[in-house]
Scaffold this motif. Structure first.
Motif, PDB file in Angstrom:
ATOM      1  N   GLY A 157       0.880  -1.057   0.143  1.00  0.00           N
ATOM      2  CA  GLY A 157      -0.124  -0.125  -0.003  1.00  0.00           C
ATOM      3  C   GLY A 157       0.991   1.226   0.029  1.00  0.00           C
ATOM      4  N   SER A 158       0.189   2.423   0.453  1.00  0.00           N
ATOM      5  CA  SER A 158       0.949   3.667   0.307  1.00  0.00           C
ATOM      6  C   SER A 158       0.191   4.646   1.224  1.00  0.00           C
ATOM      7  CB  SER A 158       0.829   4.176  -1.208  1.00  0.00           C
ATOM      8  OG  SER A 158       0.984   5.557  -1.256  1.00  0.00           O
ATOM      9  N   ALA A 159       0.913   5.077   2.035  1.00  0.00           N
ATOM     10  CA  ALA A 159       0.398   5.979   2.993  1.00  0.00           C
ATOM     11  C   ALA A 159       0.018   7.399   2.268  1.00  0.00           C
ATOM     12  CB  ALA A 159       1.410   6.194   4.287  1.00  0.00           C
ATOM     13  N   LYS A 160       0.929   7.567   1.203  1.00  0.00           N
ATOM     14  CA  LYS A 160       0.989   8.849   0.606  1.00  0.00           C
ATOM     15  C   LYS A 160      -0.489   8.938  -0.182  1.00  0.00           C
ATOM     16  CE  LYS A 160       3.310  11.960  -2.737  1.00  0.00           C
ATOM     17  NZ  LYS A 160       4.388  11.857  -3.324  1.00  0.00           N
ATOM     18  N   GLU A 161      -0.845   7.819  -0.904  1.00  0.00           N
ATOM     19  CA  GLU A 161      -1.972   7.698  -1.597  1.00  0.00           C
ATOM     20  C   GLU A 161      -3.410   7.209  -0.850  1.00  0.00           C
ATOM     21  OE1 GLU A 161      -0.840   5.776  -5.393  1.00  0.00           O
ATOM     22  OE2 GLU A 161      -0.112   7.605  -6.123  1.00  0.00           O
ATOM     23  N   ASP A 162      -2.922   6.782   0.274  1.00  0.00           N
ATOM     24  CA  ASP A 162      -4.099   6.351   1.408  1.00  0.00           C
ATOM     25  C   ASP A 162      -4.679   4.847   0.777  1.00  0.00           C
ATOM     26  OD1 ASP A 162      -5.904   5.823   3.173  1.00  0.00           O
ATOM     27  OD2 ASP A 162      -7.167   7.620   2.621  1.00  0.00           O
ATOM     28  N   LEU A 163      -3.761   4.173   0.235  1.00  0.00           N
ATOM     29  CA  LEU A 163      -3.904   2.867  -0.448  1.00  0.00           C
ATOM     30  C   LEU A 163      -3.515   1.783   0.658  1.00  0.00           C
ATOM     31  CD1 LEU A 163      -4.820   1.710  -3.492  1.00  0.00           C
ATOM     32  CD2 LEU A 163      -1.974   1.179  -3.332  1.00  0.00           C
ATOM     33  N   ASN A 164      -4.816   0.859   0.858  1.00  0.00           N
ATOM     34  CA  ASN A 164      -4.660  -0.322   1.768  1.00  0.00           C
ATOM     35  C   ASN A 164      -4.256   0.179   3.098  1.00  0.00           C
ATOM     36  OD1 ASN A 164      -5.632  -2.067   0.095  1.00  0.00           O
ATOM     37  ND2 ASN A 164      -3.780  -2.968  -0.609  1.00  0.00           N
ATOM     38  N   VAL A 165      -4.436   1.157   3.476  1.00  0.00           N
ATOM     39  CA  VAL A 165      -3.936   1.751   4.991  1.00  0.00           C
ATOM     40  C   VAL A 165      -5.088   1.359   5.844  1.00  0.00           C
ATOM     41  CG1 VAL A 165      -3.390   3.523   6.551  1.00  0.00           C
ATOM     42  CG2 VAL A 165      -2.709   3.659   4.150  1.00  0.00           C
ATOM     43  N   ASP A 166      -6.239   1.566   5.715  1.00  0.00           N
ATOM     44  CA  ASP A 166      -7.330   0.933   6.336  1.00  0.00           C
ATOM     45  C   ASP A 166      -7.689  -0.404   6.525  1.00  0.00           C
ATOM     46  OD1 ASP A 166      -8.214   3.797   6.782  1.00  0.00           O
ATOM     47  OD2 ASP A 166     -10.209   3.095   6.739  1.00  0.00           O
TER      48      ASP A 166
END
Ligand code: GTP
Ligand code: MG
Length: 209
Positions: A157-166
């Motif tokens: 994921g990516s914290a920057k793009e808010d990908l898969n964080v949740d």
């Protein structure tokens, strides 16, 4: 209103984050808890933690996320902080082969620090962060292979793009809850208790005159 009692009957689940400095552990946590991302790199000093309530299959749990400093790797962070953890997120940067190679050391560090009663069952999630980066150095396959051997779940994921964080934290919460329920004898020591000193009473002094 649920009140205090309801609050304390919710399971408090301790999730620790580990990984090399700069891989984005704090960013991942900040994205999840505070929905924000900062480009600036401010290395974590010591250990930080944030809490957030999440729902796992309709059940409310309190996630207590411990964010450690990657730079303090071989210093003793203090095993007491990690004792009683219910899950660990091992984070690396997909654009840094070195951060991926370091996972072996981090796993060793984790098992030493957390000292889980059932190491084979201890929930482990590996996060390949920064998928938004173009200069990728670690393939999905490579990461999956490592996870297969160690019994970890792999999420990119990516914290920057808010990908898969949740998604990553929900998987962590689910795994942590299962571990918590299977090892609930330990639960008392798993949460920090902040005890305040009794305020000393200040009595007005007797007038000497
Ligand atoms: P330590 O506290 O030193 O252990 O580092 P850390 O793992 O907490 O890293 P941190 O979250 O501070 O992020 C390091 C740098 O990477 C910062 O400049 C972040 O902005 C950047 N960063 C974090 N996540 C991402 C991401 O998903 N993509 C990109 N491109 N940069 C990121
Ligand atoms: Mg940090």
């Amino acid at each position: 209103m649920g009140g205090m009692k309801a609050e304390w009957t919710k399971p408090h689940l301790k999730v620790v984050m580990m990984g090399n400095s700069g891989v984005g552990k704090s960013s991942f946590m900040q994205r999840f808890v505070n929905h924000r991302f900062i480009n600036l790199f401010r290395t974590t000093i010591g250990t930080d933690f944030l809490t957030k309530e999440v729902s796992v299959d309709g059940r409310s749990v309190i996630l207590q996320i411990w964010d450690t400093a990657g730079t303090e790797r071989f210093q003793s962070i203090g095993t007491a902080l990690f004792r009683g953890a219910h899950c660990c997120l091992l984070v690396f940067d997909v654009a840094s082969a070195a951060s991926f190679s370091a996972l072996d050391d981090w796993l060793h560090e984790l098992l030493t620090q957390v000292n889980p009663r059932n190491p084979a069952e201890f929930p482990l999630l590996v996060i390949g962060n920064k998928t938004d980066q173009r200069n990728r150095q670690v393939s999905k396959e490579q990461a999956r292979r490592w996870c297969m051997v160690t019994g970890a779940e792999f999420i990119e994921g990516s914290a920057k793009e808010d990908l898969n964080v949740d998604y990553a934290f929900h998987q962590a919460a689910r795994a942590a809850l299962h571990y918590f329920e299977a090892n609930s004898v330990e639960t008392d020591s798993s949460c920090i208790q902040i005890s305040e000193e009794e305020p000393k009473e200040t009595r007005p002094g007797k007038c000497q005159c």
